[in-house]
Write a protein that holds these residues in place. Structure first.
Motif, PDB file in Angstrom:
ATOM      1  N   ARG A  30      -4.601   6.904   5.041  1.00 13.34           N
ATOM      2  CA  ARG A  30      -5.781   5.356   4.794  1.00 13.34           C
ATOM      3  C   ARG A  30      -6.594   5.957   4.296  1.00 13.34           C
ATOM      4  N   GLU A  47       0.689  -1.097   0.402  1.00 13.38           N
ATOM      5  CA  GLU A  47      -0.143   0.422   0.662  1.00 13.38           C
ATOM      6  C   GLU A  47       0.332   1.070   0.148  1.00 13.38           C
ATOM      7  N   THR A  94      -7.737   7.872   0.705  1.00 11.27           N
ATOM      8  CA  THR A  94      -7.059   6.579   0.009  1.00 11.27           C
ATOM      9  C   THR A  94      -7.776   6.799  -1.541  1.00 11.27           C
ATOM     10  N   TRP A 124      -6.706  10.436  -3.179  1.00  4.91           N
ATOM     11  CA  TRP A 124      -5.589  10.282  -3.229  1.00  4.91           C
ATOM     12  C   TRP A 124      -5.666   9.555  -4.974  1.00  4.91           C
ATOM     13  N   TYR A 180       1.977   7.212   0.782  1.00 11.83           N
ATOM     14  CA  TYR A 180       1.664   7.436   2.010  1.00 11.83           C
ATOM     15  C   TYR A 180       2.594   9.019   2.675  1.00 11.83           C
TER      16      TYR A 180
END
Length: 203
Positions: free
Chosen positions: A130, A14, A133, A136, A17
């Motif tokens: 998170r 993942e 997401t 993003w 970040y």
């Protein structure tokens, strides 16, 4: 987990970040946040209110804002997933900076609310990011469309966090007012804007 001394950070497969990920894996987003259901609803509402208030300030029309709570069963047990959205927001005609700032505002508002309520930890700061997401991913999609297929540099996206902060800082009361309406139920952008003394741009 693979991290570097500077962002972008990755957590397993993942990323990217900006906030360093926890040093341990969590079973799910909900247990990673470590908040009760009411606090999670409030935090997600603040996230969506952050998007909405910055959209009002930058002239982006918001049709409606809502939360959805869904009971799900995972390997770690039964949890309630809380998701939110500014429904139907379009960035057609908006500048790249405007779109990225509106998208970045959700995570920044979420992290701010955790800090102001004394619930901010490094792990919660990460899980707030998170939780953004999809913001993003939408930012990447928009950048490809504007820049002719160029990938969005995550550092460029994160720089828009500062732009969002500058807009949100004098309008935290507006954010909390909108969030309260969102927790109570779906709310139109017009009603949300009027409640905090702002204007929802024409469709």
């Amino acid at each position: 987990m693979t991290t570097t001394e500077q962002p972008p950070y990755f957590w397993g497969d993942e990323g990217p970040y900006f906030v360093p990920p926890p040093q341990r894996r969590f079973c799910c987003q909900e247990h990673g946040e470590g908040l009760d259901l009411g606090s999670r609803k409030a935090a997600v509402a603040i996230h969506e209110a952050g998007h909405a208030v910055v959209a009002f300030l930058l002239g982006v029309h918001v049709p409606s804002i809502e939360l959805e709570s869904t009971a799900v069963v995972r390997d770690c047990g039964a949890v309630t997933r809380v998701e939110g959205a500014n429904i139907g927001v379009s960035f057609v005609g908006a500048t790249r900076t405007t779109a990225l700032t509106v998208l970045a505002a959700g995570v920044r508002a979420h992290q701010w609310s955790l800090r102001m309520t004394g619930m901010l930890t490094s792990e919660r700061a990460f899980f707030a990011e998170r939780g953004g997401t999809s913001d993003w991913e939408r930012a990447q999609h928009l950048a490809r469309g504007v820049d002719g297929g160029a990938e969005l540099d995550p550092r460029d996206y994160w720089r828009h966090w500062e732009k969002a902060d500058a807009l949100l800082s004098p309008h935290w009361t507006a954010v909390t007012k909108v969030a309260a309406l969102v927790v109570a139920g779906p709310v139109s952008g017009d009603v949300a804007a009027a409640a905090c003394g702002l204007v929802n741009a024409a469709r």
